[in-house]
Design a protein around this motif. Structure first.
Motif, PDB file in Angstrom:
ATOM      1  N   LEU A  54       0.868  -1.174   0.000  1.00 14.38           N
ATOM      2  CA  LEU A  54       0.000   0.000   0.000  1.00 14.38           C
ATOM      3  C   LEU A  54       0.907   1.227   0.000  1.00 14.38           C
ATOM      4  N   THR A  55       0.744   2.114  -0.952  1.00 15.20           N
ATOM      5  CA  THR A  55       1.685   3.222  -1.082  1.00 15.20           C
ATOM      6  C   THR A  55       1.633   4.143   0.127  1.00 15.20           C
ATOM      7  N   THR A  56       2.775   4.735   0.426  1.00 12.06           N
ATOM      8  CA  THR A  56       2.789   5.697   1.534  1.00 12.06           C
ATOM      9  C   THR A  56       1.958   6.919   1.181  1.00 12.06           C
ATOM     10  N   ASP A  57       1.815   7.218  -0.114  1.00 12.83           N
ATOM     11  CA  ASP A  57       0.946   8.318  -0.515  1.00 12.83           C
ATOM     12  C   ASP A  57      -0.504   8.018  -0.160  1.00 12.83           C
ATOM     13  N   ALA A  58      -0.912   6.749  -0.313  1.00 10.43           N
ATOM     14  CA  ALA A  58      -2.270   6.361   0.078  1.00 10.43           C
ATOM     15  C   ALA A  58      -2.454   6.465   1.582  1.00 10.43           C
ATOM     16  N   VAL A  59      -1.395   6.161   2.337  1.00  9.28           N
ATOM     17  CA  VAL A  59      -1.465   6.315   3.788  1.00  9.28           C
ATOM     18  C   VAL A  59      -1.717   7.785   4.143  1.00  9.28           C
ATOM     19  N   LYS A  60      -0.966   8.667   3.511  1.00 10.93           N
ATOM     20  CA  LYS A  60      -1.157  10.111   3.745  1.00 10.93           C
ATOM     21  C   LYS A  60      -2.579  10.532   3.392  1.00 10.93           C
ATOM     22  N   ASN A  61      -3.070  10.084   2.224  1.00 10.02           N
ATOM     23  CA  ASN A  61      -4.411  10.463   1.795  1.00 10.02           C
ATOM     24  C   ASN A  61      -5.477   9.960   2.770  1.00 10.02           C
ATOM     25  N   THR A  62      -5.245   8.772   3.326  1.00 12.36           N
ATOM     26  CA  THR A  62      -6.197   8.215   4.293  1.00 12.36           C
ATOM     27  C   THR A  62      -6.276   9.087   5.537  1.00 12.36           C
ATOM     28  N   VAL A  63      -5.119   9.512   6.048  1.00 19.13           N
ATOM     29  CA  VAL A  63      -5.103  10.383   7.221  1.00 19.13           C
ATOM     30  C   VAL A  63      -5.895  11.660   6.946  1.00 19.13           C
ATOM     31  N   ASN A  64      -5.646  12.264   5.797  1.00 18.10           N
ATOM     32  CA  ASN A  64      -6.333  13.513   5.468  1.00 18.10           C
ATOM     33  C   ASN A  64      -7.836  13.293   5.303  1.00 18.10           C
ATOM     34  N   ALA A  65      -8.217  12.215   4.636  1.00 19.09           N
ATOM     35  CA  ALA A  65      -9.636  11.948   4.419  1.00 19.09           C
ATOM     36  C   ALA A  65     -10.348  11.628   5.732  1.00 19.09           C
ATOM     37  N   PHE A  66      -9.655  10.886   6.611  1.00 16.48           N
ATOM     38  CA  PHE A  66     -10.278  10.532   7.884  1.00 16.48           C
ATOM     39  C   PHE A  66     -10.484  11.748   8.782  1.00 16.48           C
ATOM     40  N   ALA A  67      -9.679  12.788   8.588  1.00 18.30           N
ATOM     41  CA  ALA A  67      -9.896  14.009   9.363  1.00 18.30           C
ATOM     42  C   ALA A  67     -11.293  14.565   9.105  1.00 18.30           C
ATOM     43  N   LYS A  68     -11.832  14.287   7.908  1.00 16.51           N
ATOM     44  CA  LYS A  68     -13.203  14.662   7.579  1.00 16.51           C
ATOM     45  C   LYS A  68     -14.178  13.535   7.881  1.00 16.51           C
ATOM     46  N   GLU A  69     -13.877  12.314   7.364  1.00 21.99           N
ATOM     47  CA  GLU A  69     -14.824  11.207   7.450  1.00 21.99           C
ATOM     48  C   GLU A  69     -15.053  10.731   8.884  1.00 21.99           C
ATOM     49  N   ALA A  70     -14.023  10.839   9.728  1.00 20.99           N
ATOM     50  CA  ALA A  70     -14.161  10.353  11.101  1.00 20.99           C
ATOM     51  C   ALA A  70     -14.968  11.291  11.983  1.00 20.99           C
ATOM     52  N   GLY A  71     -15.295  12.480  11.475  1.00 24.39           N
ATOM     53  CA  GLY A  71     -16.148  13.403  12.221  1.00 24.39           C
ATOM     54  C   GLY A  71     -15.550  13.808  13.554  1.00 24.39           C
ATOM     55  N   ASP A  72     -16.329  13.649  14.612  1.00 25.96           N
ATOM     56  CA  ASP A  72     -15.889  14.068  15.940  1.00 25.96           C
ATOM     57  C   ASP A  72     -14.671  13.296  16.435  1.00 25.96           C
ATOM     58  N   ALA A  73     -14.391  12.127  15.858  1.00 26.22           N
ATOM     59  CA  ALA A  73     -13.232  11.335  16.297  1.00 26.22           C
ATOM     60  C   ALA A  73     -11.936  12.108  16.154  1.00 26.22           C
ATOM     61  N   ALA A  74     -11.872  12.982  15.151  1.00 28.54           N
ATOM     62  CA  ALA A  74     -10.636  13.732  14.918  1.00 28.54           C
ATOM     63  C   ALA A  74     -10.395  14.805  15.974  1.00 28.54           C
ATOM     64  N   ARG A  75     -11.377  15.084  16.812  1.00 29.44           N
ATOM     65  CA  ARG A  75     -11.175  16.045  17.899  1.00 29.44           C
ATOM     66  C   ARG A  75     -10.205  15.493  18.950  1.00 29.44           C
ATOM     67  N   THR A  76     -10.170  14.175  19.095  1.00 29.41           N
ATOM     68  CA  THR A  76      -9.435  13.530  20.177  1.00 29.41           C
ATOM     69  C   THR A  76      -8.381  12.606  19.582  1.00 29.41           C
ATOM     70  N   PRO A  77      -7.096  12.829  19.856  1.00 29.66           N
ATOM     71  CA  PRO A  77      -6.059  12.042  19.176  1.00 29.66           C
ATOM     72  C   PRO A  77      -6.140  10.547  19.454  1.00 29.66           C
ATOM     73  N   GLU A  78      -6.506  10.153  20.682  1.00 26.60           N
ATOM     74  CA  GLU A  78      -6.609   8.720  20.972  1.00 26.60           C
ATOM     75  C   GLU A  78      -7.691   8.064  20.115  1.00 26.60           C
ATOM     76  N   VAL A  79      -8.831   8.728  19.991  1.00 27.60           N
ATOM     77  CA  VAL A  79      -9.936   8.178  19.204  1.00 27.60           C
ATOM     78  C   VAL A  79      -9.591   8.210  17.717  1.00 27.60           C
ATOM     79  N   PHE A  80      -8.986   9.287  17.253  1.00 24.99           N
ATOM     80  CA  PHE A  80      -8.562   9.408  15.864  1.00 24.99           C
ATOM     81  C   PHE A  80      -7.552   8.312  15.530  1.00 24.99           C
ATOM     82  N   GLY A  81      -6.601   8.077  16.429  1.00 24.80           N
ATOM     83  CA  GLY A  81      -5.604   7.031  16.210  1.00 24.80           C
ATOM     84  C   GLY A  81      -6.230   5.649  16.137  1.00 24.80           C
ATOM     85  N   LEU A  82      -7.213   5.387  17.000  1.00 22.78           N
ATOM     86  CA  LEU A  82      -7.902   4.095  16.951  1.00 22.78           C
ATOM     87  C   LEU A  82      -8.641   3.904  15.637  1.00 22.78           C
ATOM     88  N   GLU A  83      -9.301   4.948  15.149  1.00 24.10           N
ATOM     89  CA  GLU A  83     -10.018   4.846  13.878  1.00 24.10           C
ATOM     90  C   GLU A  83      -9.051   4.526  12.740  1.00 24.10           C
TER      91      GLU A  83
END
Length: 297
Positions: A54-83
């Motif tokens: 899996l490309t490292t570029d895809a890893v980066k894109n996933t992090v950025n997309a999850f900042a939106k898709e994960a909703g409130d989870a991104a407010r809290t680093p522990e929850v964001f990391g688990l997602e």
């Protein structure tokens, strides 16, 4: 014949800032995310076959997309990391994921004497850290932490009766300035009810212990800080510290005809003593790969 040992790869230091505009006042979550994947990637090392990578570029894109898709989870680093960890362990060839997050604090600016709803200043103090490790078997380890927390006390600190040899020149003291820059990481044996409430409580307990403890050595203060955190937070199974001794040397002002009764010091940044240690519950189980040797604090 050489053989391949443990490997991992991923994307490091993906800076993502999530602005929450869905309510007043606005909120900011500012994260620096690093992801490391372990698993069946032998072929890319031995033959250059990238079929499973899996490309490292895809890893980066996933992090950025999850900042939106994960909703409130991104407010809290522990929850964001688990997602994120749960997502990446869904990749078939991945057996283990390690997500490290640094979270930068912001404070609300004031206007006309009241907090402004959408203006902020970046705090220059400590950084909140989080590490989430997950295996495909569903085992998860979450550690929270802090780095860059500088604390100092002007008295109530001694250092004497130490072992000496012919190279020892340090004078004993019963009153000194003691300062350190705390790096700490604590493992949650049980998740707290509120991650964002737990973090400041640990910081408050840690700094209160530092302030109130009459210290005979920074090592003793380390143990006291850890003990008070474990007492105050029953869900924490272990806490690790890395404490550089920020030396303050009393200056000799006698060439200028001045006395210096413990008032003027030279702050020396290197070399420095480095005190590290772990305080854990006597009934705790092994904290697992979140604290693997070589993985850092």
């Amino acid at each position: 014949m050489p053989v391949l040992g443990h490997t991992q790869y991923g994307k490091a230091e993906v800076r993502v800032v999530r602005v929450y505009r869905d309510r007043e006042p606005h909120e900011i979550a500012d994260h620096n995310v690093s992801v490391a994947l372990s698993g069946d990637f032998t072929d890319t090392h031995l033959t250059g076959d990238n079929t499973r990578v899996l490309t490292t570029d895809a890893v980066k894109n996933t992090v950025n997309a999850f900042a939106k898709e994960a909703g409130d989870a991104a407010r809290t680093p522990e929850v964001f990391g688990l997602e994120l960890a749960r997502h990446f362990t869904g990749v078939p060839q991945v057996s283990r994921v390690r997500v490290g997050i640094e979270t930068y604090p912001w404070r609300r600016l004031e206007h006309a004497g009241t907090p402004h709803p959408h203006a902020f200043a970046r705090d220059g103090g400590h950084v909140r850290t989080t590490t989430v490790t997950r295996t495909t078997g569903g085992d998860e380890w979450v550690t929270s932490g802090v780095t860059g927390l500088v604390v100092l006390k002007t008295t109530d600190s001694e250092f004497h009766s130490f072992y000496t040899d012919r190279y020892t020149t340090l004078a004993e003291t019963t009153d000194r300035v003691m300062a350190t820059e705390v790096t700490a990481q604590w493992w949650h044996a049980e998740p707290p009810g509120d991650w964002n409430a737990s973090y400041p409580q640990v910081i408050d307990t840690m700094t209160s212990a530092f302030a109130g403890h009459h210290s005979l050595a920074l090592q003793q203060t380390l143990y006291e800080m850890g003990t008070q955190v474990l007492t105050a937070e029953p869900g924490i199974g272990e806490i690790r510290f890395s404490l550089p001794n920020k030396h303050h040397f009393l200056l000799d002002l006698s060439p200028f005809g001045l006395k210096n009764p413990g008032e003027v010091f030279h702050a020396d940044d290197r070399p420095y003593g480095l005190i590290e240690g772990t305080v854990r519950r006597d009934d705790t189980t092994d904290p697992g790969p979140a604290f693997d040797p070589g993985q850092g604090w």
